[in-house]
Design a protein around this motif. Structure first.
Motif, PDB file in Angstrom:
ATOM      1  N   MET A  42       0.848  -1.174   0.000  1.00  0.00           N
ATOM      2  CA  MET A  42       0.000   0.000   0.000  1.00  0.00           C
ATOM      3  C   MET A  42       0.895   1.239   0.000  1.00  0.00           C
ATOM      4  O   MET A  42       1.852   1.320   0.762  1.00  0.00           O
ATOM      5  CB  MET A  42      -0.913  -0.010   1.218  1.00  0.00           C
TER       6      MET A  42
ATOM      7  N   GLU B  16      -7.061   8.261  -5.919  1.00  0.00           N
ATOM      8  CA  GLU B  16      -8.481   7.894  -5.884  1.00  0.00           C
ATOM      9  C   GLU B  16      -8.977   7.525  -7.275  1.00  0.00           C
ATOM     10  O   GLU B  16      -9.681   6.534  -7.448  1.00  0.00           O
ATOM     11  CB  GLU B  16      -9.325   9.038  -5.306  1.00  0.00           C
TER      12      GLU B  16
ATOM     13  N   ALA C  35      -6.175   3.253  -6.341  1.00  0.00           N
ATOM     14  CA  ALA C  35      -5.000   2.732  -5.635  1.00  0.00           C
ATOM     15  C   ALA C  35      -5.223   2.727  -4.130  1.00  0.00           C
ATOM     16  O   ALA C  35      -5.800   3.664  -3.580  1.00  0.00           O
ATOM     17  CB  ALA C  35      -3.782   3.574  -5.970  1.00  0.00           C
ATOM     18  N   ALA C  36      -4.732   1.694  -3.503  1.00  0.00           N
ATOM     19  CA  ALA C  36      -4.773   1.627  -2.046  1.00  0.00           C
ATOM     20  C   ALA C  36      -3.644   2.484  -1.489  1.00  0.00           C
ATOM     21  O   ALA C  36      -2.500   2.365  -1.927  1.00  0.00           O
ATOM     22  CB  ALA C  36      -4.618   0.189  -1.580  1.00  0.00           C
ATOM     23  N   TYR C  37      -3.982   3.367  -0.563  1.00  0.00           N
ATOM     24  CA  TYR C  37      -2.958   4.220   0.036  1.00  0.00           C
ATOM     25  C   TYR C  37      -3.350   4.579   1.456  1.00  0.00           C
ATOM     26  O   TYR C  37      -4.517   4.510   1.830  1.00  0.00           O
ATOM     27  CB  TYR C  37      -2.714   5.481  -0.799  1.00  0.00           C
ATOM     28  N   THR C  38      -2.346   4.939   2.210  1.00  0.00           N
ATOM     29  CA  THR C  38      -2.533   5.412   3.574  1.00  0.00           C
ATOM     30  C   THR C  38      -2.095   6.864   3.618  1.00  0.00           C
ATOM     31  O   THR C  38      -0.991   7.194   3.174  1.00  0.00           O
ATOM     32  CB  THR C  38      -1.686   4.594   4.562  1.00  0.00           C
TER      33      THR C  38
ATOM     34  N   HIS D 127      -6.450  -0.184 -14.098  1.00  0.00           N
ATOM     35  CA  HIS D 127      -7.708   0.029 -13.386  1.00  0.00           C
ATOM     36  C   HIS D 127      -8.578   1.060 -14.092  1.00  0.00           C
ATOM     37  O   HIS D 127      -9.789   0.929 -14.137  1.00  0.00           O
ATOM     38  CB  HIS D 127      -7.438   0.460 -11.936  1.00  0.00           C
TER      39      HIS D 127
END
Length: 91
Positions: free
Chosen positions: A1, A20, A24-27, A88
């Motif tokens: 991530m 977004e 994408a997966a992010y922190t 994606h």
């Protein structure tokens, strides 16, 4: 991530918008530049220039972590170096 270090600045906001849109997966790790957090040793270890935004991608080239600063460089990286993210948006 992906780890995103940013604050509510015009350049910083570009990166979470792109993440977004790419799904994408992010922190998100807020860096309060009004309180000088970008000058703390922990942040300067990420970006010696003391500027936001910064991303850390643990799945960089050859599956090695990569740290990237500057919004334009981050956007180019996200679209060119991470084909899975780009795929994606094609669906």
């Amino acid at each position: 991530m992906i780890g995103l270090y940013a604050f509510a600045t015009p350049n910083s906001i570009k990166v979470p918008i792109a993440l977004e849109e790419l799904g994408a997966a992010y922190t998100f790790h807020p860096v309060n530049i009004r309180q000088g957090e970008q000058k703390l040793p922990a942040f300067l270890a990420l970006n010696p220039n003391g500027k936001v935004p910064v991303i850390i991608d643990p799945e960089g080239a050859d599956d090695q972590p990569i740290t990237i600063s500057e919004s334009a460089a981050i956007l180019i990286y996200l679209l060119s170096a991470r084909p899975a993210l780009r795929a994606h948006t094609a669906s």
